[in-house]
Scaffold this motif. Sequence first.
Motif, short mmCIF file in Angstrom:
data_model
loop_
_atom_site.label_atom_id
_atom_site.label_comp_id
_atom_site.label_asym_id
_atom_site.label_seq_id
_atom_site.Cartn_x
_atom_site.Cartn_y
_atom_site.Cartn_z
N THR A 112 -72.66 -42.34 64.51
CA THR A 112 -73.58 -43.08 63.65
C THR A 112 -75.01 -42.78 64.05
N MET A 113 -75.28 -42.79 65.35
CA MET A 113 -76.62 -42.50 65.84
C MET A 113 -77.00 -41.04 65.53
N GLN A 114 -76.05 -40.13 65.69
CA GLN A 114 -76.30 -38.72 65.38
C GLN A 114 -76.66 -38.55 63.91
N ARG A 115 -75.94 -39.25 63.05
CA ARG A 115 -76.22 -39.17 61.60
C ARG A 115 -77.63 -39.66 61.30
N ALA A 116 -78.03 -40.75 61.96
CA ALA A 116 -79.39 -41.29 61.76
C ALA A 116 -80.44 -40.27 62.21
N PHE A 117 -80.22 -39.64 63.35
CA PHE A 117 -81.18 -38.66 63.85
C PHE A 117 -81.23 -37.41 62.97
N GLN A 118 -80.10 -37.04 62.40
CA GLN A 118 -80.10 -35.92 61.47
C GLN A 118 -80.97 -36.24 60.25
N GLU A 119 -80.87 -37.47 59.78
CA GLU A 119 -81.70 -37.90 58.64
C GLU A 119 -83.17 -37.90 59.04
N LEU A 120 -83.49 -38.38 60.23
CA LEU A 120 -84.88 -38.38 60.71
C LEU A 120 -85.40 -36.94 60.83
N GLU A 121 -84.55 -36.02 61.24
CA GLU A 121 -84.96 -34.61 61.30
C GLU A 121 -85.20 -34.08 59.90
N ARG A 122 -84.32 -34.43 58.97
CA ARG A 122 -84.49 -33.99 57.58
C ARG A 122 -85.82 -34.48 57.02
N MET A 123 -86.23 -35.69 57.43
CA MET A 123 -87.50 -36.27 56.98
C MET A 123 -88.70 -35.64 57.69
N GLY A 124 -88.43 -34.89 58.73
CA GLY A 124 -89.52 -34.26 59.49
C GLY A 124 -90.14 -35.17 60.54
N LEU A 125 -89.50 -36.29 60.83
CA LEU A 125 -90.06 -37.24 61.79
C LEU A 125 -89.68 -36.93 63.23
N VAL A 126 -88.58 -36.26 63.42
CA VAL A 126 -88.19 -35.82 64.76
C VAL A 126 -87.75 -34.37 64.67
N PHE A 127 -87.75 -33.70 65.81
CA PHE A 127 -87.26 -32.33 65.86
C PHE A 127 -86.52 -32.12 67.17
N THR A 128 -85.65 -31.13 67.16
CA THR A 128 -84.85 -30.81 68.34
C THR A 128 -85.34 -29.51 68.93
N GLN A 129 -85.54 -29.52 70.23
CA GLN A 129 -85.82 -28.28 70.95
C GLN A 129 -84.57 -27.95 71.74
#
Length: 125
Positions: free
Chosen positions: A50-67
């Motif tokens: 569930t948390m992973q899905r939320a972070f994927q959505e935040l990445e899609r929105m451009g609010l977070v990114f993964t290095q």
Amino acid sequence: MNWQFDNNTPIYTQIVSKYRFAIASGELKPGAKLAAVRDIAMEAGVNPNTMQRAFQELERMGLVFTQRSSGRFVTEDINVIDETKKAFAGEHIKRFLSTMAGLGFSRDEIMSLIGKTMEGNNGNF
């Protein structure tokens, strides 16, 4: 973060909303490193998926990114943060105006009430 969830809305969307607000309000600073998904999920009492899905959505929105191999971070793009802040405000304003209209207030009455409330608080919120 306060992890109380409403049963009427999917948990992942509530998590997205909490992070959107934290980023837009500056609680989470641009470039800030986020804790690992499993750690946050454990703290919030939710499934890591569930948390992973939320972070994927935040990445899609451009609010977070993964290095790769470094973790997730809050965007450093101030324009994205400002647009998120404006969108968040717009959503709340629309809900407020809808509620006020449902109570039977006209536009002028709403504006008058807002003005009086602000005057009564010396312009402070």
